[in-house]
Design a protein around this motif. Sequence first.
Motif, PDB file in Angstrom:
ATOM      1  N   THR A   1       1.898  -3.313 -10.305  1.00 51.50           N
ATOM      2  CA  THR A   1       0.219  -4.900  -9.316  1.00 51.50           C
ATOM      3  C   THR A   1       0.256  -4.476  -8.470  1.00 51.50           C
ATOM      4  OG1 THR A   1       2.398  -6.413  -9.583  1.00 51.50           O
ATOM      5  CG2 THR A   1       0.834  -6.089 -11.779  1.00 51.50           C
ATOM      6  N   GLU A   2       1.836  -4.066  -7.768  1.00 54.19           N
ATOM      7  CA  GLU A   2       1.470  -4.095  -6.018  1.00 54.19           C
ATOM      8  C   GLU A   2       0.539  -3.180  -5.899  1.00 54.19           C
ATOM      9  OE1 GLU A   2       5.638  -2.278  -7.073  1.00 54.19           O
ATOM     10  OE2 GLU A   2       4.072  -3.789  -8.049  1.00 54.19           O
TER      11      GLU A   2
ATOM     12  N   ILE B   1       2.392  -6.885   1.665  1.00 49.24           N
ATOM     13  CA  ILE B   1       3.164  -5.640   0.520  1.00 49.24           C
ATOM     14  C   ILE B   1       4.414  -5.271   0.989  1.00 49.24           C
ATOM     15  CG2 ILE B   1       0.794  -4.401  -0.030  1.00 49.24           C
ATOM     16  CD1 ILE B   1       2.606  -2.634   2.205  1.00 49.24           C
ATOM     17  N   PRO B   2       5.020  -5.291  -0.871  1.00 48.87           N
ATOM     18  CA  PRO B   2       6.337  -4.611  -0.901  1.00 48.87           C
ATOM     19  C   PRO B   2       7.021  -3.805  -0.155  1.00 48.87           C
ATOM     20  CG  PRO B   2       5.686  -4.568  -2.694  1.00 48.87           C
ATOM     21  CD  PRO B   2       4.722  -5.583  -2.323  1.00 48.87           C
ATOM     22  N   ASP B   3       8.219  -3.133   0.402  1.00 51.15           N
ATOM     23  CA  ASP B   3       7.992  -2.129   1.584  1.00 51.15           C
ATOM     24  C   ASP B   3       8.118  -0.515   0.748  1.00 51.15           C
ATOM     25  OD1 ASP B   3       8.528  -3.623   3.977  1.00 51.15           O
ATOM     26  OD2 ASP B   3      10.832  -2.748   4.484  1.00 51.15           O
ATOM     27  N   GLY B   4       8.121  -0.606  -0.900  1.00 52.34           N
ATOM     28  CA  GLY B   4       8.081   0.492  -1.390  1.00 52.34           C
ATOM     29  C   GLY B   4       6.857   0.771  -1.418  1.00 52.34           C
ATOM     30  N   VAL B   5       6.136   0.159  -1.332  1.00 51.95           N
ATOM     31  CA  VAL B   5       3.515   0.283  -1.207  1.00 51.95           C
ATOM     32  C   VAL B   5       4.083   1.590   0.133  1.00 51.95           C
ATOM     33  CG1 VAL B   5       2.165   0.322  -0.703  1.00 51.95           C
ATOM     34  CG2 VAL B   5       3.487  -1.270  -2.652  1.00 51.95           C
TER      35      VAL B   5
ATOM     36  N   PHE C   1       6.165   3.321   1.441  1.00 56.05           N
ATOM     37  CA  PHE C   1       7.367   5.169   0.849  1.00 56.05           C
ATOM     38  C   PHE C   1       7.686   5.290  -0.147  1.00 56.05           C
ATOM     39  CE2 PHE C   1      10.710   1.439   1.731  1.00 56.05           C
ATOM     40  CZ  PHE C   1      11.084   1.760   0.727  1.00 56.05           C
ATOM     41  N   GLY C   2       7.062   4.894  -1.158  1.00 60.02           N
ATOM     42  CA  GLY C   2       7.059   5.415  -2.858  1.00 60.02           C
ATOM     43  C   GLY C   2       6.552   6.961  -2.996  1.00 60.02           C
ATOM     44  N   SER C   3       7.479   7.573  -3.583  1.00 60.23           N
ATOM     45  CA  SER C   3       7.335   9.271  -3.452  1.00 60.23           C
ATOM     46  C   SER C   3       6.390   9.489  -5.055  1.00 60.23           C
ATOM     47  CB  SER C   3       8.447   9.500  -3.639  1.00 60.23           C
ATOM     48  OG  SER C   3       9.464   9.505  -4.454  1.00 60.23           O
ATOM     49  N   SER C   4       5.477   7.898  -6.033  1.00 61.29           N
ATOM     50  CA  SER C   4       5.267   8.524  -6.681  1.00 61.29           C
ATOM     51  C   SER C   4       3.805   9.069  -6.290  1.00 61.29           C
ATOM     52  CB  SER C   4       5.063   7.381  -7.961  1.00 61.29           C
ATOM     53  OG  SER C   4       4.248   6.574  -7.576  1.00 61.29           O
ATOM     54  N   ASN C   5       3.165  10.064  -7.469  1.00 64.28           N
ATOM     55  CA  ASN C   5       1.903  10.228  -7.399  1.00 64.28           C
ATOM     56  C   ASN C   5       0.881   8.373  -6.690  1.00 64.28           C
ATOM     57  OD1 ASN C   5       2.080  13.011  -7.602  1.00 64.28           O
ATOM     58  ND2 ASN C   5       2.286  12.750  -9.454  1.00 64.28           N
ATOM     59  N   ALA C   6       0.671   7.951  -7.365  1.00 62.86           N
ATOM     60  CA  ALA C   6       0.556   6.641  -7.199  1.00 62.86           C
ATOM     61  C   ALA C   6       0.528   6.244  -6.122  1.00 62.86           C
ATOM     62  CB  ALA C   6       0.726   5.667  -8.411  1.00 62.86           C
ATOM     63  N   HIS C   7       1.560   5.678  -5.412  1.00 65.85           N
ATOM     64  CA  HIS C   7       1.735   6.263  -4.263  1.00 65.85           C
ATOM     65  C   HIS C   7       1.678   6.126  -3.318  1.00 65.85           C
ATOM     66  CE1 HIS C   7       5.269   3.781  -6.152  1.00 65.85           C
ATOM     67  NE2 HIS C   7       4.926   2.341  -5.295  1.00 65.85           N
ATOM     68  N   LYS C   8       1.521   7.633  -3.237  1.00 62.81           N
ATOM     69  CA  LYS C   8       0.797   8.730  -2.190  1.00 62.81           C
ATOM     70  C   LYS C   8      -0.937   8.346  -2.570  1.00 62.81           C
ATOM     71  CE  LYS C   8       4.744  11.665  -2.406  1.00 62.81           C
ATOM     72  NZ  LYS C   8       4.965  12.992  -2.590  1.00 62.81           N
ATOM     73  N   THR C   9      -0.789   8.416  -3.385  1.00 63.94           N
ATOM     74  CA  THR C   9      -2.458   8.582  -3.568  1.00 63.94           C
ATOM     75  C   THR C   9      -3.417   7.368  -2.663  1.00 63.94           C
ATOM     76  OG1 THR C   9      -2.490   9.865  -5.656  1.00 63.94           O
ATOM     77  CG2 THR C   9      -4.915   9.157  -4.837  1.00 63.94           C
ATOM     78  N   LEU C  10      -2.833   6.321  -2.881  1.00 60.28           N
ATOM     79  CA  LEU C  10      -3.424   5.057  -2.766  1.00 60.28           C
ATOM     80  C   LEU C  10      -2.983   5.107  -0.428  1.00 60.28           C
ATOM     81  CD1 LEU C  10      -4.076   1.822  -3.044  1.00 60.28           C
ATOM     82  CD2 LEU C  10      -1.158   1.406  -2.752  1.00 60.28           C
ATOM     83  N   ARG C  11      -1.409   5.366  -0.480  1.00 61.18           N
ATOM     84  CA  ARG C  11      -1.499   5.480   1.229  1.00 61.18           C
ATOM     85  C   ARG C  11      -2.803   6.633   1.611  1.00 61.18           C
ATOM     86  NH1 ARG C  11       3.759   5.706  -0.100  1.00 61.18           N
ATOM     87  NH2 ARG C  11       3.983   8.138   0.000  1.00 61.18           N
ATOM     88  N   LYS C  12      -2.992   7.598   1.160  1.00 56.17           N
ATOM     89  CA  LYS C  12      -3.612   9.156   1.459  1.00 56.17           C
ATOM     90  C   LYS C  12      -5.407   8.054   1.107  1.00 56.17           C
ATOM     91  CE  LYS C  12      -4.779  13.556   0.721  1.00 56.17           C
ATOM     92  NZ  LYS C  12      -6.366  13.250   0.561  1.00 56.17           N
ATOM     93  N   ASN C  13      -5.827   7.333   0.203  1.00 53.98           N
ATOM     94  CA  ASN C  13      -7.082   7.150   0.681  1.00 53.98           C
ATOM     95  C   ASN C  13      -7.441   5.707   1.139  1.00 53.98           C
ATOM     96  OD1 ASN C  13      -7.553   8.400  -2.014  1.00 53.98           O
ATOM     97  ND2 ASN C  13      -7.259   6.227  -3.085  1.00 53.98           N
TER      98      ASN C  13
ATOM     99  N   THR D   1       9.346  -7.175   2.906  1.00 53.44           N
ATOM    100  CA  THR D   1       7.966  -7.034   3.557  1.00 53.44           C
ATOM    101  C   THR D   1       6.837  -6.430   4.604  1.00 53.44           C
ATOM    102  OG1 THR D   1       8.123  -9.225   3.733  1.00 53.44           O
ATOM    103  CG2 THR D   1       7.219  -8.811   1.196  1.00 53.44           C
ATOM    104  N   ALA D   2       5.686  -6.043   4.157  1.00 54.97           N
ATOM    105  CA  ALA D   2       5.180  -5.684   5.847  1.00 54.97           C
ATOM    106  C   ALA D   2       4.000  -6.336   4.984  1.00 54.97           C
ATOM    107  CB  ALA D   2       5.071  -4.309   5.810  1.00 54.97           C
ATOM    108  N   VAL D   3       3.511  -5.999   6.235  1.00 51.72           N
ATOM    109  CA  VAL D   3       1.083  -6.871   6.314  1.00 51.72           C
ATOM    110  C   VAL D   3       0.482  -5.692   6.564  1.00 51.72           C
ATOM    111  CG1 VAL D   3      -0.272  -8.148   7.281  1.00 51.72           C
ATOM    112  CG2 VAL D   3       2.153  -9.353   7.153  1.00 51.72           C
ATOM    113  N   LEU D   4      -0.259  -5.687   5.857  1.00 53.87           N
ATOM    114  CA  LEU D   4      -1.183  -4.311   6.205  1.00 53.87           C
ATOM    115  C   LEU D   4      -2.317  -4.843   6.833  1.00 53.87           C
ATOM    116  CD1 LEU D   4      -1.358  -1.743   3.503  1.00 53.87           C
ATOM    117  CD2 LEU D   4       0.528  -1.835   5.421  1.00 53.87           C
ATOM    118  N   VAL D   5      -3.215  -4.699   7.638  1.00 55.70           N
ATOM    119  CA  VAL D   5      -4.388  -4.947   8.154  1.00 55.70           C
ATOM    120  C   VAL D   5      -5.632  -3.494   8.175  1.00 55.70           C
ATOM    121  CG1 VAL D   5      -5.850  -5.927   9.984  1.00 55.70           C
ATOM    122  CG2 VAL D   5      -3.510  -7.135   9.808  1.00 55.70           C
ATOM    123  N   PHE D   6      -6.638  -3.772   7.431  1.00 54.13           N
ATOM    124  CA  PHE D   6      -7.661  -2.405   7.421  1.00 54.13           C
ATOM    125  C   PHE D   6      -8.998  -2.940   7.228  1.00 54.13           C
ATOM    126  CE2 PHE D   6      -6.428  -3.053   2.466  1.00 54.13           C
ATOM    127  CZ  PHE D   6      -7.279  -2.494   2.568  1.00 54.13           C
TER     128      PHE D   6
END
Length: 502
Positions: free
Chosen positions: A319-320, A341-345, A347-359, A385-390
Amino acid sequence: MFVRSEVKSKIDSIWNKFWSGGIANPLDAIQQITVLIFLKLLNENDNKAILQSSFTGENYESIFDRRVNPEKEDDLSTYKMAKWDNFKELDSETMLNTVRDIAFPFIKKYNEGSEFNKSLKDMAFIITKPSLLSETVDGIDEIFKILEVDENGFMDSLGDMYEYLLSEISSSGKNGQFRTPRHIIQMITALVNPQIGEKVFDPSCGTAGFLVSAYSHMLKPYTQNNGKLGANLTDKKLWDKLSNETFYGNDSDISMIRISMMNMMLHDISNPHIKQTDTLSKSYNEKDAYQVVLANPPFKGSIDKEDQNENFSITSTKTELLFLDLIERVLDIGGRCGVIIPDGVLFGSSNAHKTLRKNLLERNELKAVISMPSGVFKPYAGVSTAVLVFVKGGKTDKVWFYDMQNDGYSLDDKRNKIEANDIPDILEQYAKKDSKNYKNTKKHFFVDIKDIKDNDYDLSINRYKTIEYEEVEYASTSEILGEIETLSIQINSDLIELKSLL
């Protein structure tokens, strides 16, 4: 939020009475208290309207004079006894019967067709002890008397009172996961800076803390010196827009929907658009709809694949990750977001994590990553946790990082107020980060997008934080050996002295 000590005392007393009266679930207790507060508020508004009509000569029909069954010509019964001033004079046994059989059904029919009305459809009146009801009614009466003379204005004080009541959810140690600390909400709201005329959305709104914060933030420029929120906003069209076309939220829990609805209405927002919806499911398909999203979505959850919406750009059931992807979808181009968001978002190494950050970096402008200390959500969770502003649209050239080490409260389970607080500095540095005078420091700094790409789109602050090593000078080998020799001589001398005493 300022709540007078005597009001806090009354709320604490009501809360304890519910606990000892057998209603131990805080969500159940708050829903019952909420309905009673709303009945009292309707009573006060009705009395004001009656008084005003007596001066103006206008016709006014009390909402409590409306017939229970208007479709039956021979049934002339009304909701007269649903009015607070009427049922509060009854003995406790009769009062219980009247509130259960007349006042509660009246509330469930109030403003029929509205989202508020829909949220009350299956709500039950669960107070069974007459003494509990009569003591709660007396307590609410006393609270309203205190609020009526509050210098901040009645509605502002009423809203603050309700927020204090909601804080008891987390104080009770049950369901505390629903609440984001108020000072963190206010920081994120200030960073995103919502304005009147923009639609604000929280996809997992809980008790509507972010929406209430956005409302207060929008009215700050129109606030009088005496603290009365929005007193200088005189444009009726803007007020109508605030009340009817500004605040939107979803939650899958009907208890949260009821509480968030009441929280908004007690802050003078007459028509909040809060719905019971699973935002990640197939039934929710909004896109490009909001100018502002403020959120603290659920962590560590997962969604049933069978019911998952098909419009996500990543393949995951976490869900995160899905909420962050959804937020990008529902934002309009140029829309702004502040999300926890939790910190894992990051630096997570799964394809979903990387694609999300790339997008996030290539389809949007990521303004800031603010790393928060792990104690922010204690005592209920120790997750980092961390705060993202975009901003949606465009692309990211560089990202601003801030290493928050203190939020004004101790980072243990007690969370006592302390002096150390990075939040004022975060707001100050964020405001001037794009100016010529800005300078990177150990605590806050920019990272170029190329460096982030080279690090597999990693957004964790520790990846880029400069670590300064202090040079330590050790004594020379001959000096160390000399010290050892001196110590050895001293030990031998002490042993000789000890033997002489035997």
